[in-house]
Design a protein around this motif. Sequence first.
Motif, PDB file in Angstrom:
ATOM      1  N   ALA A  19       0.836  -1.192   0.000  1.00  0.00           N
ATOM      2  CA  ALA A  19       0.000   0.000   0.000  1.00  0.00           C
ATOM      3  C   ALA A  19       0.872   1.243   0.000  1.00  0.00           C
ATOM      4  CB  ALA A  19      -0.907   0.001   1.228  1.00  0.00           C
ATOM      5  N   PRO A  20       0.429   2.337  -0.638  1.00  0.00           N
ATOM      6  CA  PRO A  20       1.230   3.569  -0.656  1.00  0.00           C
ATOM      7  C   PRO A  20       1.583   4.061   0.743  1.00  0.00           C
ATOM      8  CG  PRO A  20      -0.555   3.699  -2.251  1.00  0.00           C
ATOM      9  CD  PRO A  20      -0.784   2.454  -1.466  1.00  0.00           C
ATOM     10  N   THR A  21       0.651   3.899   1.697  1.00  0.00           N
ATOM     11  CA  THR A  21       0.940   4.369   3.063  1.00  0.00           C
ATOM     12  C   THR A  21       2.078   3.570   3.682  1.00  0.00           C
ATOM     13  OG1 THR A  21      -0.815   2.897   3.857  1.00  0.00           O
ATOM     14  CG2 THR A  21      -1.398   5.200   3.460  1.00  0.00           C
ATOM     15  N   THR A  22       2.129   2.263   3.388  1.00  0.00           N
ATOM     16  CA  THR A  22       3.224   1.435   3.910  1.00  0.00           C
ATOM     17  C   THR A  22       4.562   1.868   3.327  1.00  0.00           C
ATOM     18  OG1 THR A  22       1.683  -0.424   4.124  1.00  0.00           O
ATOM     19  CG2 THR A  22       4.047  -0.926   4.191  1.00  0.00           C
ATOM     20  N   ALA A  44       7.818   3.590   5.255  1.00  0.00           N
ATOM     21  CA  ALA A  44       9.173   3.043   5.139  1.00  0.00           C
ATOM     22  C   ALA A  44      10.147   4.100   4.610  1.00  0.00           C
ATOM     23  CB  ALA A  44       9.160   1.825   4.234  1.00  0.00           C
ATOM     24  N   ALA A  45       9.707   4.901   3.664  1.00  0.00           N
ATOM     25  CA  ALA A  45      10.583   5.916   3.085  1.00  0.00           C
ATOM     26  C   ALA A  45      10.950   7.007   4.074  1.00  0.00           C
ATOM     27  CB  ALA A  45       9.925   6.519   1.847  1.00  0.00           C
ATOM     28  N   ARG A  46      10.077   7.241   5.072  1.00  0.00           N
ATOM     29  CA  ARG A  46      10.318   8.324   6.038  1.00  0.00           C
ATOM     30  C   ARG A  46      11.185   7.894   7.204  1.00  0.00           C
ATOM     31  NH1 ARG A  46       4.681  10.738   7.732  1.00  0.00           N
ATOM     32  NH2 ARG A  46       6.075  12.048   8.979  1.00  0.00           N
ATOM     33  N   ARG A  47      11.504   6.634   7.284  1.00  0.00           N
ATOM     34  CA  ARG A  47      12.355   6.188   8.387  1.00  0.00           C
ATOM     35  C   ARG A  47      13.728   6.846   8.264  1.00  0.00           C
ATOM     36  NH1 ARG A  47      10.386  -0.099   7.861  1.00  0.00           N
ATOM     37  NH2 ARG A  47       8.306   0.255   8.761  1.00  0.00           N
ATOM     38  N   PRO A  48      14.341   7.224   9.388  1.00  0.00           N
ATOM     39  CA  PRO A  48      15.598   7.994   9.343  1.00  0.00           C
ATOM     40  C   PRO A  48      16.688   7.332   8.517  1.00  0.00           C
ATOM     41  CG  PRO A  48      14.682   8.008  11.561  1.00  0.00           C
ATOM     42  CD  PRO A  48      13.819   7.069  10.768  1.00  0.00           C
ATOM     43  N   ARG A  49      16.837   6.014   8.647  1.00  0.00           N
ATOM     44  CA  ARG A  49      17.920   5.386   7.892  1.00  0.00           C
ATOM     45  C   ARG A  49      17.660   5.420   6.389  1.00  0.00           C
ATOM     46  NH1 ARG A  49      17.362  -1.079   9.215  1.00  0.00           N
ATOM     47  NH2 ARG A  49      15.157  -1.313   8.676  1.00  0.00           N
ATOM     48  N   MET A  50      16.352   5.372   5.980  1.00  0.00           N
ATOM     49  CA  MET A  50      16.050   5.441   4.566  1.00  0.00           C
ATOM     50  C   MET A  50      16.234   6.859   4.029  1.00  0.00           C
ATOM     51  SD  MET A  50      15.582   2.354   4.064  1.00  0.00           S
ATOM     52  CE  MET A  50      15.332   2.537   2.321  1.00  0.00           C
ATOM     53  N   VAL A  51      15.910   7.865   4.874  1.00  0.00           N
ATOM     54  CA  VAL A  51      16.135   9.257   4.460  1.00  0.00           C
ATOM     55  C   VAL A  51      17.625   9.514   4.296  1.00  0.00           C
ATOM     56  CG1 VAL A  51      15.906  11.663   5.145  1.00  0.00           C
ATOM     57  CG2 VAL A  51      14.000  10.083   5.486  1.00  0.00           C
ATOM     58  N   LEU A  52      18.443   9.004   5.257  1.00  0.00           N
ATOM     59  CA  LEU A  52      19.889   9.179   5.158  1.00  0.00           C
ATOM     60  C   LEU A  52      20.441   8.481   3.920  1.00  0.00           C
ATOM     61  CD1 LEU A  52      22.555  10.140   6.325  1.00  0.00           C
ATOM     62  CD2 LEU A  52      22.620   8.050   7.722  1.00  0.00           C
ATOM     63  N   LEU A  53      19.933   7.280   3.671  1.00  0.00           N
ATOM     64  CA  LEU A  53      20.377   6.545   2.485  1.00  0.00           C
ATOM     65  C   LEU A  53      19.989   7.279   1.208  1.00  0.00           C
ATOM     66  CD1 LEU A  53      21.755   3.989   1.481  1.00  0.00           C
ATOM     67  CD2 LEU A  53      19.537   2.851   1.516  1.00  0.00           C
ATOM     68  N   GLU A  59      12.195  -2.622   2.634  1.00  0.00           N
ATOM     69  CA  GLU A  59      11.958  -2.174   4.008  1.00  0.00           C
ATOM     70  C   GLU A  59      10.480  -2.264   4.352  1.00  0.00           C
ATOM     71  OE1 GLU A  59      13.303  -0.261   7.696  1.00  0.00           O
ATOM     72  OE2 GLU A  59      14.322  -1.281   6.063  1.00  0.00           O
ATOM     73  N   ALA A  60       9.641  -1.836   3.419  1.00  0.00           N
ATOM     74  CA  ALA A  60       8.201  -1.900   3.663  1.00  0.00           C
ATOM     75  C   ALA A  60       7.728  -3.344   3.773  1.00  0.00           C
ATOM     76  CB  ALA A  60       7.448  -1.180   2.558  1.00  0.00           C
TER      77      ALA A  60
END
Length: 273
Positions: free
Chosen positions: A6-9, A13-22, A248-249
Amino acid sequence: MTHPQAPTTLWRAARRPRMVLLLLLLLGAAAVCARLGAWQLDRAEVRGARAEERHVAELVAADPVPLADVLAPQTSFHGDLVGRKVSVTGTYDADGQLLVPGRAHDGTTGLLVLTPLRVPGAADGEDAVLPVVRGWVAAPADADEPPSGEVDLLGYLQVSESAGSGVRDGRTDAISSPELLNVWGGPIWTGYLVVASSDPAQSPDVALLDPPRSPGAGLNVQNLAYAAQWWIFGGFAVLLWWRLVRDEAAGGRPEMPAPTVQAAPEPSGSGGS
């Protein structure tokens, strides 16, 4: 079985800090790749321009060969003949002269002066027609009459262009041998000559052109390939992040409990023995 995410999932996942840093790291890598690709493109232009200058200088300095030795009327024009320096003798047909509008020279748009040259005995003893670009003019009034009588020409070969909209009112938008054949007759060459010199000389109002170039000339192919590789690497960096977000999601989705199977109750037996 893989379930659609789902887009919300994906967004969580995209907003998690490690994903933002990546993402920031991979965007930085993509920017570096883009810059390196642009640098290679610039190198392709510089190195290609130098190579083209050397090539043009070689064409100008080359000794001319008779046109009949490299290309006959009604035969295929091979790419390696572009810019070949040749000599030919014939007689201009002034009545067939055409103008080709919309052609640039030294940064100015004007017209090419296109004149048929009748070459005696060129096609198995039969006269043939060679399209000749005598030069460029800024306005139609500058197009002079071609020299009369027999002329000796030196020039560079160029392949015939694709058909245009035809010949009308003394003009054509394409130097196309099939179209010119309908107007001038034949046999006709499948390429045309760009005049470098004429004896007798033509009017100085008709500016001589530089040797023709092959399509894609002026760019170094090796550097172009390097530029494309860097841009592909940059695209992979962004796609990698998106793949990691999906993974991640998928890893964060709660697992569905395995279905339990209850044993069927034993059938009750009948009375005692």
